[in-house]
Write an enzyme that holds these catalytic residues in place. Sequence first.
Site, PDB file in Angstrom:
ATOM      1  N   ASP A 443     -30.417   5.629 -25.926  1.00 51.65           N
ATOM      2  CA  ASP A 443     -30.483   5.576 -24.466  1.00 51.65           C
ATOM      3  C   ASP A 443     -29.935   6.880 -23.891  1.00 51.65           C
ATOM      4  O   ASP A 443     -29.285   7.670 -24.588  1.00 51.65           O
ATOM      5  CB  ASP A 443     -29.650   4.384 -23.976  1.00 51.65           C
ATOM      6  CG  ASP A 443     -29.965   3.987 -22.542  1.00 51.65           C
ATOM      7  OD1 ASP A 443     -30.912   4.547 -21.961  1.00 51.65           O
ATOM      8  OD2 ASP A 443     -29.251   3.115 -22.007  1.00 51.65           O
ATOM      9  N   GLU A 446     -32.587  11.756 -22.099  1.00 54.46           N
ATOM     10  CA  GLU A 446     -33.557  12.682 -21.492  1.00 54.46           C
ATOM     11  C   GLU A 446     -33.159  14.160 -21.669  1.00 54.46           C
ATOM     12  O   GLU A 446     -34.082  14.980 -21.755  1.00 54.46           O
ATOM     13  CB  GLU A 446     -33.740  12.353 -20.002  1.00 54.46           C
ATOM     14  CG  GLU A 446     -34.432  11.041 -19.730  1.00 54.46           C
ATOM     15  CD  GLU A 446     -33.572   9.827 -20.075  1.00 54.46           C
ATOM     16  OE1 GLU A 446     -34.123   8.820 -20.543  1.00 54.46           O
ATOM     17  OE2 GLU A 446     -32.338   9.899 -19.915  1.00 54.46           O
ATOM     18  N   ASP A 522     -35.656   1.318 -17.323  1.00 53.89           N
ATOM     19  CA  ASP A 522     -35.207   0.362 -16.307  1.00 53.89           C
ATOM     20  C   ASP A 522     -36.325  -0.015 -15.342  1.00 53.89           C
ATOM     21  O   ASP A 522     -36.348   0.398 -14.164  1.00 53.89           O
ATOM     22  CB  ASP A 522     -34.027   0.951 -15.525  1.00 53.89           C
ATOM     23  CG  ASP A 522     -32.858   1.285 -16.435  1.00 53.89           C
ATOM     24  OD1 ASP A 522     -32.847   0.826 -17.590  1.00 53.89           O
ATOM     25  OD2 ASP A 522     -31.960   2.026 -15.987  1.00 53.89           O
TER      26      ASP A 522
END
Length: 788
Positions: A443, A446, A522
């Site tokens: 997670d 990026e 999300d």
Amino acid sequence: MDGRDLVRSVKAVGSAGAAQGLRTVRAAWRRRRTDADGLPPRGAERARVPGPVQAVEPGPGGGVVRFSRSELRITVAVNGAVFWGWDGATPEPSYALAGRCPEPDPRAVLEPDKDGGWRVVAERVTVAVSRHGAIEVLTPGGVRLRRDLPPRWWEPAGGGSARWMQRSEVAADARFFGLGGRASGPRLRDGTYRLWNTDPRRSFGPGDDPLYLTMPVQVVVADAATHLVFHDASWDGTVVLREGQEGAGSGHDRNGTSELWMDGGPLRCWVMVGTPARVLLAWASLTGAAALPPAWALGHHHARWGFGGEQEVRRIVSGYLERDLPLDAVHLDIDHYDAHQVFTVDPERFPKLPRLAEDLRRDGIRLVSIVDPAVKADPGNAVFDSGTAENAFVRDAAGRLVRGVVWAGESVHPDFTDARVRQWWGRLYAERLAQGFAGFWHDMNEPTSFTAFGESTLPRSARHFLEGRGGDHREAHNVYALCMARAGYEGLRDLAPLERPFVFSRSGWAGLQRYGGAWSGDVATGWPGLRASLSLVMGLGLCGVPYSGPDVGGFDGSPSPELYLRWFQLGAYLPLFRTHSSLRAGRREPWQFGTDVLEHARVALVERRRLLPYFVTLAHLARHTGAPYVRPLWWAAPEDRALRDCEDAFLLGDLLLVAPVLGPGTDRRTVRLPRGHWYDTATEQVHEGPGQVLVDAPLARVPVFARAGAVLPVRGADGGLELEVWAPARGRTGGGMVVRDAGDGWDEPEIERYVARWEGRQVVVEREGEDGLSKPPHPVRIRGLGMS
């Protein structure tokens, strides 16, 4: 000072809590100063185009065409893929490619073409280069699929990477797909799409772009053929798409167009032409076979950000077991860490985590851990100390550690573009394995670094190793998560060599499938979020990442019982079937939504468990062929224009068609069927495609159709493998494949092939082998006889 940023800073302090809010404000201003000091000013720019042809140098599979202000290298590979690179760009080095690029096709020859141009003629494609640098891709029959106009560059006067733009034209009937995980789609309409992996910082819906996982990969479907185009540059960019129109204006077709604008990097491109299956096979041969998940990862996963501790996990697992609901994995989010620090465990909430993992495994349930890349910048933190000793963290242009803000507070980030750092990071998973975790969920990669304003990522001037070439975050950003996935996957292979690693990631880039899969991130709770979930999975599959799935029920908010159930039913037919939600969202256990929803969810769970042998087979086929589990309806019939526009149903492999319910208050829905005969699996009524049918879609189920003649591997009542055979149409044959997998490990199982046919008044099923046809070694159940 920017007044708007000052206002944002004040708001951040008030909304995020004083301590964390102040950190994000400091991080935003620090990031701005770092880039002001570390990025070279662009200043004046000089525009450039290739100019006219000056000379040609034939070579293996193609050659080099020299223009007055650039040169073009063009090669056709033995797998039919075409490469071209401007300004001396070659296929390597590349983060997308798996190993060395394929050998040139010795039969492809660069030869003179009309009007002073040149062309390369190969078995599956012809590539023509005009005397001013336009490139046309044509079918063997001479039909033009794509025309790239001469590119343009804008070079900084003081040197540095040039910006560039490539404008392309496609057929008027063509439709665009791909570009990674996009919430609006899977067909990409007119608009601008950014190529910069981005945490939207809120739950997203169909109108949000970009998202976490972008790729410069387009799949273009037209009457003449399908082609995939990949621009191998990882810099920030945008794609501007405009669909064509037939008979536009004064009766003439208007071509579709794609404009790619990149802030830097090489201008190099791969193109693959053919059927969708052939195109994805060629793409997989370039970027690597998909990692094979262990069989348990193809079951049902339950997750939540906000498990209070070990006792709550046990209570939820007991809820599944007491209600006889299949469950294969439980995921622990960041709240199981000690103060949110990666590779730690909260000793109060989870005092005996290895014992919990052992108890769950006895019930056939694996434990999956979240893993974030950010490391708390705190001496005494074991990961920070060992990373500092390894010089593993990203630094700025002045050599200082780049510090950001993530969940644990002030943090640093490993430079995964350095093989030495990847090896160090991979060894850290030993702690996770010792705690009993069997899978890993990447997670915030990026990478995300919280800021009160501006981009929530590392400074663009941050320095990266880039496999020894050196560079900054402008080039490394989009491949950061890909390199993290590689670090985790290769580390786990070394630490647990007898087990297949299970890794899936929020972010990534072309080639991610080599190391695992992805999930939606999300997604917003709501009917638009449900529709976006399907779009993301289909888009990623067409970009070569076959294993993915959404947060069932949406990440935020509290879904209505109807929305939760419809999402759950969709998830049961997607590769990654995971319920998950935010700390602030409602619960996601099936029994939280009433007795009716519980019973309907049970049906979906039992059906997923029954179809597990089919999912295992699809996983192996994805690895061997590049074909995704979830395929658009046009997969086998791209020439059917109506199917290209159908976005509310999908093929699961070759044998099943799933038509989820994506809107409220629906108990009937229209389903578009590809050509052939299709059985409604609930009623066994047969329908003939191509065309539309109106079928029941009660809350208890979603419509699912089986292709006539399908030989489908399923789990029988006794738990063993069974062949469910849907009767072929009279005078036709059918078939299917089965891969019997031990569930884990590296043994290469045999692919069993079966054929179904009519023999008199009976349907006969036989296994195809080297010695001819034989009786199947599995029980056979024939369905659809009453409707044949």
